[in-house]
Design an enzyme around this catalytic site. Structure first.
Site, PDB file in Angstrom:
ATOM      1  N   ASP A   1      25.787  -1.927 -20.136  1.00  0.00           N
ATOM      2  CA  ASP A   1      25.306  -3.399 -20.542  1.00  0.00           C
ATOM      3  C   ASP A   1      23.664  -2.951 -20.595  1.00  0.00           C
ATOM      4  O   ASP A   1      22.955  -2.594 -19.760  1.00  0.00           O
ATOM      5  CB  ASP A   1      25.599  -4.121 -19.459  1.00  0.00           C
ATOM      6  CG  ASP A   1      26.565  -5.024 -19.493  1.00  0.00           C
ATOM      7  OD1 ASP A   1      27.447  -4.769 -20.506  1.00  0.00           O
ATOM      8  OD2 ASP A   1      26.888  -5.894 -18.685  1.00  0.00           O
TER       9      ASP A   1
ATOM     10  N   ASP B   1      17.261  -9.854 -17.601  1.00  0.00           N
ATOM     11  CA  ASP B   1      17.983  -9.568 -18.859  1.00  0.00           C
ATOM     12  C   ASP B   1      17.360  -9.712 -20.233  1.00  0.00           C
ATOM     13  O   ASP B   1      17.592 -10.175 -21.212  1.00  0.00           O
ATOM     14  CB  ASP B   1      19.208 -10.556 -18.955  1.00  0.00           C
ATOM     15  CG  ASP B   1      20.479 -10.184 -17.932  1.00  0.00           C
ATOM     16  OD1 ASP B   1      20.413  -9.040 -17.530  1.00  0.00           O
ATOM     17  OD2 ASP B   1      21.036 -11.292 -17.432  1.00  0.00           O
TER      18      ASP B   1
ATOM     19  N   HIS C   1      33.171 -13.848 -21.530  1.00  0.00           N
ATOM     20  CA  HIS C   1      34.073 -14.259 -20.364  1.00  0.00           C
ATOM     21  C   HIS C   1      34.844 -15.176 -20.925  1.00  0.00           C
ATOM     22  O   HIS C   1      34.513 -16.053 -21.629  1.00  0.00           O
ATOM     23  CB  HIS C   1      33.069 -14.870 -19.161  1.00  0.00           C
ATOM     24  CG  HIS C   1      31.934 -14.085 -18.861  1.00  0.00           C
ATOM     25  ND1 HIS C   1      30.830 -13.927 -19.257  1.00  0.00           N
ATOM     26  CD2 HIS C   1      31.843 -13.401 -17.511  1.00  0.00           C
ATOM     27  CE1 HIS C   1      29.862 -13.064 -18.659  1.00  0.00           C
ATOM     28  NE2 HIS C   1      30.493 -12.810 -17.486  1.00  0.00           N
TER      29      HIS C   1
ATOM     30  N   GLU D   1      31.269  -3.335 -12.834  1.00  0.00           N
ATOM     31  CA  GLU D   1      29.721  -3.303 -13.015  1.00  0.00           C
ATOM     32  C   GLU D   1      28.940  -3.657 -11.816  1.00  0.00           C
ATOM     33  O   GLU D   1      29.021  -4.499 -11.342  1.00  0.00           O
ATOM     34  CB  GLU D   1      29.859  -4.482 -14.195  1.00  0.00           C
ATOM     35  CG  GLU D   1      28.236  -4.637 -14.501  1.00  0.00           C
ATOM     36  CD  GLU D   1      28.099  -5.831 -15.662  1.00  0.00           C
ATOM     37  OE1 GLU D   1      28.867  -5.971 -16.509  1.00  0.00           O
ATOM     38  OE2 GLU D   1      26.820  -6.356 -15.525  1.00  0.00           O
TER      39      GLU D   1
ATOM     40  N   ASP E   1      33.213 -18.476 -21.480  1.00  0.00           N
ATOM     41  CA  ASP E   1      32.264 -18.578 -22.478  1.00  0.00           C
ATOM     42  C   ASP E   1      32.673 -19.219 -23.707  1.00  0.00           C
ATOM     43  O   ASP E   1      31.870 -19.896 -24.536  1.00  0.00           O
ATOM     44  CB  ASP E   1      31.646 -17.306 -23.116  1.00  0.00           C
ATOM     45  CG  ASP E   1      31.006 -16.265 -21.663  1.00  0.00           C
ATOM     46  OD1 ASP E   1      30.572 -16.913 -21.015  1.00  0.00           O
ATOM     47  OD2 ASP E   1      30.957 -15.034 -21.772  1.00  0.00           O
TER      48      ASP E   1
ATOM     49  N   HIS F   1      20.434  -3.960 -13.458  1.00  0.00           N
ATOM     50  CA  HIS F   1      21.221  -3.833 -11.918  1.00  0.00           C
ATOM     51  C   HIS F   1      20.788  -2.572 -11.490  1.00  0.00           C
ATOM     52  O   HIS F   1      20.490  -2.565 -10.294  1.00  0.00           O
ATOM     53  CB  HIS F   1      22.604  -3.921 -12.059  1.00  0.00           C
ATOM     54  CG  HIS F   1      23.030  -5.275 -12.986  1.00  0.00           C
ATOM     55  ND1 HIS F   1      24.426  -5.246 -12.999  1.00  0.00           N
ATOM     56  CD2 HIS F   1      22.505  -6.348 -13.294  1.00  0.00           C
ATOM     57  CE1 HIS F   1      24.685  -6.511 -13.681  1.00  0.00           C
ATOM     58  NE2 HIS F   1      23.497  -7.144 -13.997  1.00  0.00           N
TER      59      HIS F   1
END
Ligand code: XUL
Ligand code: CO
Length: 445
Positions: free
Chosen positions: A302, A315, A107, A238, A110, A277
């Site tokens: 992902d 995650d 991102h 996403e 980041d 997700h």
């Protein structure tokens, strides 16, 4: 090539991870992922297109809603925020090289600190993008996708593209414009939209129809701008049903397809499917892959997983070869991911504080995907499931079944057919247990 002195700088005790084969007992070796192994004229590295998620691997501190971070990296020091960001990026590229990852993802926020104004944020970003370009060149590591963080800053608390304030929409547009410029400058092969705050907390204050229309407008503007600057990367949505927002408009792949088709965006987008997700939406990973593949909109993955006993997006690194084999079979049957790849959107657990843990985590994830890839190829080559499924639908291959599929027959004719000729259908077993055992025979040899 990457200078040796720098290679040893941040992970001095760890060398490039070797492949040692399934019998290896070395925890810092690959057992299934042999990057240089050639399969069908392409290396495994090229087939799998692994990617490291900068936000978790290099910005994650182990913080959770109940306590602060626990992970303190030795490279997180320097004169000022920009020099710390550069050193961090050096460590990241050393890691990408040593773990044999051909790609990374980030991102905007980041890699460079947000400034007091958008102009200052952009200046910071430019400095780190220049650094990233040098590191990409030195290591050969490429950018799988770029994205903008439209969820952390308080200005986005009520959404970015779906914010009730047009001023916030404009700010988000300016931020994405820059993120697209940067993704293009770094040769990014895709651009991702994850709408963590694009949704609502309560319908009492929300005009749902208007917000969805604004989101569609935002995506159209992004597509137009990409065309203007000649960015050729694939746009990806996403999906995620919730977290941080109570309800997110990109709930799952099926609702994403409906949204994109409703607003004339389906030609421009594919899906970046994230395992955890999918499960938050009440689906399996395999389900989301099959739904996207059926629409020709499978874009990228992902790679992570959740925890059965926790209700949020944990995650974690996925080592469940059964789940990954089912997913990989669907992906390969659909013809692969094209410009997409497998991005480890996964983070270390809070007590996993050693730099070495980053290696253990990614080695496990990469090995599991590499093994799943090989198993899926065998499954597809032998074609037993394909044959079973084809036979199960064979009644639609000819006669009135084919007429149904071709829409050449109506209710009146079908009614006559049943009354005069067919009578009662004969039940046939779905053979689920037989098929599960067949799958297990691939997994367990
Ligand atoms: C959040 C998530 C994001 C996206 C990129 O759940 O998955 O990190 O992948 O914004
Ligand atoms: Co993600």
């Amino acid at each position: 090539m990457w200078p040796l002195k720098k290679t040893m700088a941040h992970f001095p005790k760890i060398r490039r991870i070797p492949f040692e084969g399934p019998a290896s007992k070395n925890p810092l070796a690959f057992r299934h992922y042999q990057p240089s192994e050639v399969i069908d004229g392409r290396t495994l590295k090229e087939h799998l297109r692994f990617s490291i998620a900068y936000w978790h691997a290099f910005r994650g501190t182990g913080g959770d809603p109940f306590g602060p971070g626990t992970i303190v990296r030795p490279w997180e020091k320097g004169r000022d925020a920009i020099s710390v960001a550069k050193t961090r990026m050096d460590a990241a590229f050393e890691f990408f090289t040593k773990i044999e990852s051909p790609f990374w993802c980030f991102h905007d926020r980041d890699i460079a600190p947000e400034g007091r104004t958008l102009a200052e944020s952009n200046r910071h970003l430019d400095k780190l993008v220049a650094h990233a370009r040098d590191l990409q060149k030195a290591t050969g590591v490429k950018l799988l996708w770029g994205t903008a963080n439209l969820f952390s800053n308080p200005r986005y608390m009520c959404g970015a593209a779906t914010n009730p304030d047009a001023h916030v929409f404009a700010y988000a547009a300016a931020q994405v414009k820059k993120a697209l410029d940067v993704t293009k400058a770094l040769g990014g092969e895709n651009y991702v939209f994850w709408g963590g705050r694009e949704g609502y907390e309560t319908l009492l204050n929300t005009n749902l129809k208007r917000e969805q229309a604004h989101l569609a407008t935002f995506l159209h503007l992004a597509v137009e701008y990409a065309k203007n600057i000649g960015f050729k990367g694939q746009f990806l949505i996403e999906p995620k049903p919730k977290e941080p927002t109570k309800h997110q408009y990109d709930f799952d792949v099926a609702s994403g397809i409906a949204f994109l088709r409703t607003h004339g965006l389906d030609k421009h987008f594919k899906f970046n499917i994230e395992t955890n997700h999918a499960t938050l939406a009440g689906h399996t990973f395999q389900h989301e892959i099959e739904v996207a593949a059926a629409a020709g909109m499978l874009g990228s993955i992902d790679a992570n997983t959740g925890d059965l006993l926790l209700g949020w997006d944990t995650d974690q690194f996925n080592t469940d070869v059964r789940e990954l084999t089912l997913a990989m079979t669907g992906i390969l049957r659909a013809g692969g991911l094209g410009t997409g790849g497998f991005n480890f959107d996964a983070k270390l657990r809070r007590p996993s504080i050693d730099p070495e843990d980053l290696f253990h985590a990614h080695i496990g994830g990469m090995d599991a995907y590499a093994l799943a890839f090989k198993l899926a190829r065998r499954i597809l080559a032998e074609g037993k499931f394909e044959q079973f499924v084809a036979a199960r639908y064979a009644s639609f291959d000819s006669g009135f079944g084919r007429d149904i599929e071709k829409r050449r027959i109506g209710f009146r004719e079908l009614n006559q057919l049943v009354l005069k000729k067919l009578g009662e259908p004969k039940p046939r077993s779905g053979k689920q247990e037989y098929l599960e055992n067949l799958l297990a025979s691939y997994l367990h040899g």
